[in-house]
Design an enzyme around this catalytic site. Structure first.
Site, short mmCIF file in Angstrom:
data_model
loop_
_atom_site.label_atom_id
_atom_site.label_comp_id
_atom_site.label_asym_id
_atom_site.label_seq_id
_atom_site.Cartn_x
_atom_site.Cartn_y
_atom_site.Cartn_z
N GLY A 64 7.17 17.10 0.75
CA GLY A 64 6.84 17.13 -0.67
C GLY A 64 5.81 16.06 -0.88
O GLY A 64 5.59 15.22 -0.02
N CYS A 65 5.18 16.07 -2.04
CA CYS A 65 4.21 15.04 -2.35
C CYS A 65 4.93 13.71 -2.50
O CYS A 65 4.42 12.66 -2.20
CB CYS A 65 3.56 15.38 -3.68
SG CYS A 65 1.83 15.61 -3.58
N GLN A 66 6.14 13.78 -3.01
CA GLN A 66 6.85 12.57 -3.41
C GLN A 66 7.83 12.09 -2.36
O GLN A 66 7.85 10.93 -2.01
CB GLN A 66 7.62 12.84 -4.71
CG GLN A 66 6.73 13.15 -5.87
CD GLN A 66 6.29 11.90 -6.61
OE1 GLN A 66 6.72 10.81 -6.33
NE2 GLN A 66 5.40 12.07 -7.56
N ALA A 132 7.52 18.13 -6.76
CA ALA A 132 7.00 17.93 -5.40
C ALA A 132 7.84 16.98 -4.56
O ALA A 132 7.33 16.13 -3.86
CB ALA A 132 5.55 17.45 -5.45
N HIS B 368 1.61 9.22 -3.78
CA HIS B 368 0.43 8.74 -3.07
C HIS B 368 -0.81 8.67 -3.95
O HIS B 368 -1.87 8.28 -3.51
CB HIS B 368 0.17 9.58 -1.82
CG HIS B 368 0.06 11.05 -2.09
ND1 HIS B 368 -0.87 11.57 -2.95
CD2 HIS B 368 0.76 12.10 -1.62
CE1 HIS B 368 -0.75 12.87 -3.00
NE2 HIS B 368 0.25 13.23 -2.21
#
Ligand SMILES: Cc1ncc(COP(=O)(O)O)c(C=O)c1O
Lengths: 157, 412
Positions: A64-66, A132, B368
């Site tokens: 995931g992005c997170q 995410a 990020h």
């Protein structure tokens, strides 16, 4: 021998996906506020050794992005057992809940199960695709395993 | 914080301009510390959008009727405001785009027909994905090489290496004025001058600098400069590409369509001149006009006052957060930094911290920040980023610190 008898015992105790979801909903209904809910999830996240290190490999990772999620499944007789992990503890708490519901069930039941109980326990936001955190893909992956094992069983039969 | 900061700006009055700041999130007053992602919008700008649709709505540059003229004047008036703000020489050097990403893609696309395989492009190690991916795509098309200007652990570009990387093959240099993940203010003037020394062109991504620093494109001698209106109190989906006249003329159009032509036959089309050559189709008219209104709003407060006040907020927040054990801050260039506090707490995942802060009404960014190479550099999954704006207050920082301590005690 001992192994098979314990398996026997577990089978007798197995409650359906539906029943387990209701159990969890009831547990969560006792919490008075978000803080108790999250403290409980953090507790779940911390206490469960979810995955064998040897399965914590690139192949089993969902990025995931997170947060990252690892998920792995094995068949035990006619039941599918899941192990999983995450680098974020709240994500891991939710994983623990999902595993409690899906592990030890028949692949066919996992395939057809819905996860709307997550809404009812006030954790819906964590299953939003835009979050995410890997959970949505993780559920998809759990179902993919179930579908694969189910068709394996069908082929055998 | 001392009283002096309260005197720099009348925060109570300013906060009244932002309706959203009085709403609640999860039953708690909203503390909005995600300003680096997008800023909030003052009534003056919202009213401008409403006024456009109530009183001015017509397509621009095409009607003889009066309403079209009114809309065109308002839109071109906004372009002029943008020009004046960034001190461009000509209004036609200001291309109104959908934002920074669009602006960068426009330039990258243009260079696809200019660059050769032996050419080199430099990007910094602290770029937003918006300022990396288009250049990678460009290099795929042209066969040119993409090289990276490295950064130090403090979050500064390594200028010595930059000098070594520059050579006669270097054609383009891309650096953000301010890093969105760290808040570092890069020495863009020096970067531009050095690049010009080898005859390379420089694009500066000003998405994160624009809310804090009034850039003068002529003084910087920058070749291309990009901005997103939504980070400076304007609407989403609008922004600017500044380019020097000859450098814009040199680029082929990005999109074809109405508005960008001077003559069309099926044999041949002649393109319109600047800026219309790059503005195909009906633009975001209300957004463009509101972009101008946003600049008016911020200029009325004053960028010097804004920067000074935000610096006080950053210093206060930094000193308070440093009292929490296990905090590590990324981007430690205190004198060359905007009001961005990017950090982690030892043993805790940014996602968990962000989730609990949200429950307490505090909006921060975690992850990020579309700058994965930076996270790779520090070997971390991401950071928690609190970014402050001139409408934030010291009291909000106190609430944030209290909530952060609470989150930490829940998670550890
Ligand atoms: C440094 C930087 N560059 C580019 C962008 C992209 O801006 P936009 O999404 O408005 O195109 C951002 C926004 O997050 C940014 O911070």
């Amino acid at each position: 021998m001992a192994k098979s008898s314990s398996r026997q015992k577990r089978k007798i105790n197995v409650s359906s996906i539906q029943e387990r979801q209701e159990e969890i909903i009831e547990e969560f209904s006792m919490f008075e506020d978000w803080m108790q809910r999250y403290e409980y999830m953090i507790e779940l996240g911390k206490s469960l050794p979810l995955i064998d290190e040897k399965h914590k490999i690139e192949e089993n990772i969902i990025k995931g992005c997170q947060s990252k999620v690892w998920v792995y499944a094995e068949m035990d007789d006619d039941q599918v057992n899941y192990t999983a992990d995450s680098d974020a503890i709240i994500t891991k708490g939710i994983i623990a809940i999902l595993i409690r519901v899906f592990s030890g069930q028949k692949p066919e039941d996992v395939m057809n199960a819905d996860t709307s109980f997550i809404d009812e326990i006030g954790l819906k936001e964590h299953l939003s695709p835009t979050r995410a955190n890997g959970l949505v893909s993780m559920i998809k992956q759990m179902k993919m395993y179930a579908i694969a094992y189910n068709s394996q069983q069908q082929n055998k039969a | 914080m001392t009283n002096t900061s309260e005197q720099i700006l009348d925060i109570k009055k300013i906060r009244k301009d932002f309706p959203i700041l009085s709403r609640e999130i999860n039953g708690k007053p909203l503390v909005y510390f995600d300003n680096a992602a997008t800023s909030q919008t003052p009534t003056q700008v919202i009213d401008c959008i409403v006024d456009y649709y109530e009183n001015k709505n017509a397509n621009i540059h095409r009607g003889v009727h009066s309403l079209s003229q009114i809309a065109t004047d308002a839109y071109e008036g906004a372009r002029e405001k943008v020009r004046a703000h960034f001190n461009a020489e000509f209004a036609h050097e200001i291309i109104l785009t959908a934002g920074t990403t669009h602006s960068i893609n426009l330039v990258a696309n243009g260079y696809a027909s200019i660059l050769k395989p032996e050419d080199e492009i430099l990007v910094s190690a602290m770029e937003h994905h918006s300022n990396i991916v288009p250049w990678q795509m460009l290099c795929q098309k042209t066969g040119s090489k993409l090289k990276v200007i490295p950064m130090s652990h403090k979050g500064e570009l390594e200028m010595d290496t930059y000098k070594e990387l520059l050579n006669e093959n270097t054609k383009l240099v891309f650096v953000n004025h301010v890093s969105n993940a760290l808040g570092t203010i890069n020495p863009v003037k020096e970067i531009i001058d050095l690049a010009h020394g080898v005859d390379a062109r420089v694009l500066i991504d000003g998405a994160q600098s624009a809310p804090h620093i009034k850039a003068d494109v002529q003084a910087l001698d920058v070749d291309y400069y990009t901005v997103s209106a939504h980070k400076i109190c304007g609407p989403t989906g609008v922004g600017m590409l500044y380019g020097k006249e000859d450098l814009l003329n040199m680029l082929p159009p990005y999109q074809g369509g109405g508005e960008m032509i001077s003559e069309v036959t099926f044999d041949k089309t002649t393109y319109a001149g600047l800026p219309h050559k790059f503005e195909a189709g009906t633009p975001n008219i209300s957004g463009g006009i509101a972009f101008g209104a946003a600049l008016d709003y911020m200029n009325a407060i004053g960028f010097d006052a804004i920067a000074a006040y935000e610096m006080e907020l950053l210093k206060y927040a930094t000193s308070e957060i440093e009292k929490i054990e296990g905090v590590e801050i990324y981007g430690t260039t205190p004198d060359r930094k905007t009001a961005v506090l990017s950090f982690n707490i030892e043993g805790l995942h940014p996602y968990d911290i962000g989730t609990l802060l949200d429950k307490m009404g505090i909006a921060v960014r975690t992850g990020h920040h579309c700058a994965q190479p930076i996270m790779e550099f520090y070997k971390i999954p991401g950071t928690v980023r609190a970014s402050f704006s001139f409408y934030n207050s010291k009291e909000e920082i106190d609430s944030f610190i209290t909530a952060l301590k609470k989150a930490k005690s829940m998670l550890l």
